[in-house]
Design a protein around this motif. Structure first.
Motif, PDB file in Angstrom:
ATOM      1  N   LEU A 197       0.824  -1.213   0.000  1.00  0.00           N
ATOM      2  CA  LEU A 197       0.000   0.000   0.000  1.00  0.00           C
ATOM      3  C   LEU A 197       0.852   1.253   0.000  1.00  0.00           C
ATOM      4  CD1 LEU A 197      -2.861  -1.041   2.444  1.00  0.00           C
ATOM      5  CD2 LEU A 197      -2.859  -1.053  -0.042  1.00  0.00           C
ATOM      6  N   GLU A 198       2.047   1.200   0.588  1.00  0.00           N
ATOM      7  CA  GLU A 198       2.943   2.347   0.525  1.00  0.00           C
ATOM      8  C   GLU A 198       3.364   2.614  -0.918  1.00  0.00           C
ATOM      9  OE1 GLU A 198       3.794   4.574   2.459  1.00  0.00           O
ATOM     10  OE2 GLU A 198       3.446   3.889   4.517  1.00  0.00           O
ATOM     11  N   VAL A 199       3.565   1.542  -1.685  1.00  0.00           N
ATOM     12  CA  VAL A 199       3.896   1.718  -3.095  1.00  0.00           C
ATOM     13  C   VAL A 199       2.751   2.401  -3.836  1.00  0.00           C
ATOM     14  CG1 VAL A 199       4.392   0.486  -5.238  1.00  0.00           C
ATOM     15  CG2 VAL A 199       5.493  -0.231  -3.113  1.00  0.00           C
ATOM     16  N   VAL A 200       1.507   1.989  -3.521  1.00  0.00           N
ATOM     17  CA  VAL A 200       0.349   2.617  -4.147  1.00  0.00           C
ATOM     18  C   VAL A 200       0.267   4.096  -3.778  1.00  0.00           C
ATOM     19  CG1 VAL A 200      -2.175   2.596  -4.298  1.00  0.00           C
ATOM     20  CG2 VAL A 200      -0.919   0.439  -4.239  1.00  0.00           C
ATOM     21  N   ALA A 201       0.508   4.430  -2.491  1.00  0.00           N
ATOM     22  CA  ALA A 201       0.459   5.823  -2.049  1.00  0.00           C
ATOM     23  C   ALA A 201       1.523   6.659  -2.749  1.00  0.00           C
ATOM     24  CB  ALA A 201       0.631   5.897  -0.537  1.00  0.00           C
ATOM     25  N   GLU A 202       2.735   6.123  -2.883  1.00  0.00           N
ATOM     26  CA  GLU A 202       3.796   6.861  -3.576  1.00  0.00           C
ATOM     27  C   GLU A 202       3.454   7.061  -5.044  1.00  0.00           C
ATOM     28  OE1 GLU A 202       6.975   9.044  -4.398  1.00  0.00           O
ATOM     29  OE2 GLU A 202       6.270   8.449  -2.396  1.00  0.00           O
TER      30      GLU A 202
END
Length: 580
Positions: free
Chosen positions: A338-343
Motif C-alpha cells: 500500500l505504501e507503493v500505491v500511495a507513492e
C-alpha cells in the motif's frame, strides 16, 4: 437535451466479500452441526408426542368407561324395550332401575318413532315432536352421542346417548340415556395434572373438560377446528392454542369415532428457545465460529488494508475537489504494497499538477493572442470605416453617399462583433442580447435617422441568451441588415410616429427567433428589396445570413407594418455538448 448519468451499480466492499468467502468455507461444518442438532430435537419431540398420546389415552379411560357403559346399557335396553311396549309399568321400572344402579346416569327413557316419550325412569310421558334441538338425532337410525341441555330433564347439561330400537328390521324409536356433564368432568379431574383434557364430538361440540367454564375453549388449537381433528382419530401435532401458548396436542378416539379426547401440554423439549448444554453447543457452535471468524477477519483486514484504502480514497476525493497540497500526505504503518500505491498516487498528482500548470499557461497565452487578434481586426475595421467616412464626405452624389453609408454600417456591425469578443470574459459563448443591443445603438442614434432627420421610436426586447461565436457573425449581420431596412422603410401614418420593434426570443426545442417589425405608410411605394436602385441586395444578404444560421425566414407585408421573423436552432460549442 443531456441524458441522465447512469446509476452507479452496487459493489460489495472488501469486508463483505471476505465475510462471504468465510461463510462459504464454514458452511459445511455448520450444516453438519445443525443437522445433528435437528435430529436430536426431532427425536425428543417424537418422544414428547408419544408420551402425550399415552397420557391422553390413559386420562380419558375413565370417560371412555362412563360413555361406553351408557352405550352398552342403552343397547341392552334397546333389545328389551320392544317387549314392554304398550304395557304400563314394567318399562318404567326397568328404566328407573338402570338409573338407580348407576350414579353416572340421570335419566333413561324410550322415544318411539312418532317422537313420543312413552317410557322413562321418571314414569312420565311427553310429546317431543316440538323439541327441534334433538329431532334429527331421535329420528336417525344410527347411534348418536350428543351434548344437549334438554328441557324435560330439568335443564342441566348432559351427554345424551341415543341407541336405535328395531323390531324385525323396522325402526321403532330410540332409547335415550342421559349422563350429566359433571360426571364426565369428574372423570377427567386429576387424571393427568400436566395435560389439559377436552372431550368433544365429531361435529365439533365440546362435551366435557376438567374446568367446564366459559374459558374452556382457550386450550383448543388456534388454527385447527375440532371437526378437522376428528378426521384423524389418533395423531399428534404442535400448534399455538387460543391463549397464545405453544403446545403439543394429541387426539385419541373414545367411542366409535363419534367422541374424541384432546390432550395438550407444554413441549417437553424447548431446545430452540432454552436449549440444554449439549444441544446449545451443537446448535450455536457454527454461529459462534462464524461470528468469531468474521470478527477476527474484519479487524485484521480493517487494520491492515481497509483503513489505508479509505485514507487513499479521501486523498483522491480531495484532489478531485481541487486540493493540490498532498505531497506530504503519508499512511500510518501501512504494508509495503500500500505504501507503493500511495507513492504512485503522489507521483501522479505531481505530474498532473505540472501538466495543469502548463495547460493553464498555454490557455492564457492563446486567450491573449485571440483577444489581440479580435482587437486588431476591430481596429482595422474601424480604420476601413473611417476611410469610408472620408469617402462619403467627398462623394457628390446622394446615391453614392447612401450606398457607402450602407456598406459602412455593415463594416461597423462586424467591428462591433470583434469589439465584443475582445472585451468578453468568455470567448466560448457570446451574449447575443448584449451584442445586438450594441449594434442597434450604432445603427440608430437616439432614435433619429441621420439622412432624413425623421424621428423613429426604436424599442428592443432581447432575452439573455448565449450563442456560439460562429453564429454571432451571421446573426449580427442579419440583425443589422434587417434594422437598416426597417429604418429606411419605416413609414409614418398620419397622426402617428414611426416605430421599430426588434426582439430576440427563446422558443421551443432550444431555438431562437429574431423579429424586426416596423411601421409603414399605407400608400407608400418604397422598394421592398431594401436598396435604392432596386437590385435587391438587402434581401439577398438577409436570405444568405438566414441560410448560414440554418433558419427559416417568415415575412408578413401588411398595410400598416412590415414584419420579419427568423427562427433558427441554437448551436452549442463542442465543450458545452461534452459537459451536458
Amino acid at each position: 437535451m443531456s441524458e441522465p448519468p447512469p446509476r452507479r451499480k452496487f459493489k460489495p466492499g472488501l469486508a463483505v466479500l471476505l465475510a462471504l468467502v468465510l461463510s462459504i468455507a464454514i458452511l459445511p461444518l455448520g450444516l453438519i452441526s445443525v443437522y445433528q442438532t435437528l435430529k436430536v430435537l426431532e427425536e425428543r419431540r417424537s418422544l414428547s408426542e408419544t408420551a402425550l398420546l399415552e397420557q391422553t389415552q390413559q386420562a380419558a379411560s375413565a370417560s371412555r368407561e362412563v360413555i361406553g357403559s351408557a352405550v352398552s346399557a342403552a343397547e341392552a335396553l334397546a333389545l328389551t324395550v320392544s317387549a314392554f311396549r304398550g304395557i304400563d309399568g314394567p318399562c318404567d321400572k326397568v328404566m328407573r332401575r338402570i338409573v338407580e344402579q348407576s350414579p353416572n346416569y340421570m335419566f333413561a327413557g324410550f322415544v318411539d318413532d312418532e317422537l313420543q316419550l312413552v317410557c322413562t325412569s321418571r314414569g312420565e310421558e311427553r310429546d317431543l315432536s316440538g323439541l327441534d334441538i334433538i329431532r334429527t338425532q331421535l329420528t336417525s337410525p344410527d347411534t348418536e352421542i350428543q351434548m344437549q341441555p334438554l328441557s324435560f330433564l330439568g335443564g342441566p347439561a348432559s351427554v345424551n346417548v341415543m341407541v336405535p330400537v328395531f323390531d324385525e328390521a323396522q325402526f321403532m324409536g330410540k332409547v335415550l340415556i342421559a349422563v350429566p356433564i359433571t360426571a364426565l368432568n369428574r372423570s377427567l379431574t386429576g387424571r393427568a395434572p400436566d395435560v389439559d383434557l377436552v372431550l368433544f364430538q365429531s361435529h365439533g361440540e365440546i362435551i366435557a373438560t376438567e374446568d367446564f367454564t366459559d374459558d374452556r375453549r382457550a386450550v383448543l388449537p388456534q388454527r385447527t377446528t375440532l371437526e378437522e381433528l376428528a378426521e384423524r382419530p389418533r395423531h399428534t401435532f404442535r400448534e399455538v392454542n387460543r391463549a397464545g401458548m405453544t403446545r403439543d396436542f394429541a387426539v385419541v378416539a373414545i367411542v366409535d369415532g363419534s367422541v374424541f379426547a384432546l390432550g395438550s401440554w407444554a413441549p417437553r423439549s424447548r431446545s430452540l428457545i432454552l436449549p440444554g448444554y449439549e444441544e446449545a453447543f451443537a446448535l450455536y457452535f457454527p454461529i459462534i465460529m462464524w461470528v468469531t471468524a468474521i470478527g477476527v477477519a474484519y479487524v485484521g483486514v480493517h487494520r491492515l488494508v481497509i483503513r489505508h484504502i479509505r485514507r487513499l480514497r479521501s486523498w483522491m476525493r480531495l484532489y478531485a475537489a481541487g486540493r493540490a497540497d498532498l505531497e506530504h500526505a503519508r499512511l500510518n504503518n501501512a504494508p509495503e504494497e500500500l505504501e507503493v500505491v500511495a507513492e504512485a498516487f503522489r507521483a501522479m498528482t505531481r505530474r498532473l499538477d505540472e501538466q495543469d500548470r502548463r495547460r493553464e499557461e498555454d490557455l492564457q497565452e492563446k486567450t491573449v493572442l485571440l483577444r489581440e487578434v479580435h482587437h486588431r481586426v476591430k481596429n482595422n475595421l474601424q480604420l476601413i470605416s473611417s476611410i469610408m467616412n472620408m469617402q462619403i464626405r467627398a462623394a457628390r452624389s446622394g446615391e453614392a453617399k447612401h450606398l457607402l453609408r450602407r456598406v459602412q454600417d455593415r463594416v461597423m456591425a462586424l467591428s462591433a462583433i470583434h469589439r465584443y469578443l475582445y472585451l468578453a470574459r468568455k470567448l466560448s459563448m457570446v451574449r447575443a442580447d448584449k451584442l445586438l443591443d450594441e449594434i442597434i445603438q450604432q445603427l440608430v442614434i437616439v432614435g433619429t435617422l441621420d439622412e432624413t432627420g425623421q424621428q423613429i421610436n426604436v424599442s428592443t426586447e432581447f432575452d439573455p441568451v448565449e450563442v456560439d461565436p460562429d453564429q454571432s457573425v451571421p446573426l449580427s449581420l442579419l440583425a443589422a441588415e434587417a434594422a437598416m431596412n426597417a429604418v429606411k422603410y419605416s413609414g409614418v401614418v398620419k397622426g402617428d410616429d414611426a416605430w421599430i420593434n426588434i426582439a430576440l426570443k427563446k422558443v421551443e426545442n432550444d431555438e431562437l427567433c429574431l423579429s424586426v417589425v416596423n411601421s409603414r405608410a399605407p400608400a407608400g411605394e418604397e422598394d421592398a428589396e431594401g436598396d435604392p436602385d432596386g437590385s435587391g441586395l438587402g434581401s439577398r444578404l438577409i436570405e444568405s445570413f438566414v441560410s448560414q444560421l440554418n433558419g427559416t425566414l417568415d415575412i408578413d407585408d401588411l398595410p400598416t407594418r412590415f414584419e420579419l421573423h427568423v427562427t433558427f436552432p441554437r448551436v452549442w460549442p463542442d465543450i458545452r455538448k461534452n459537459d451536458e
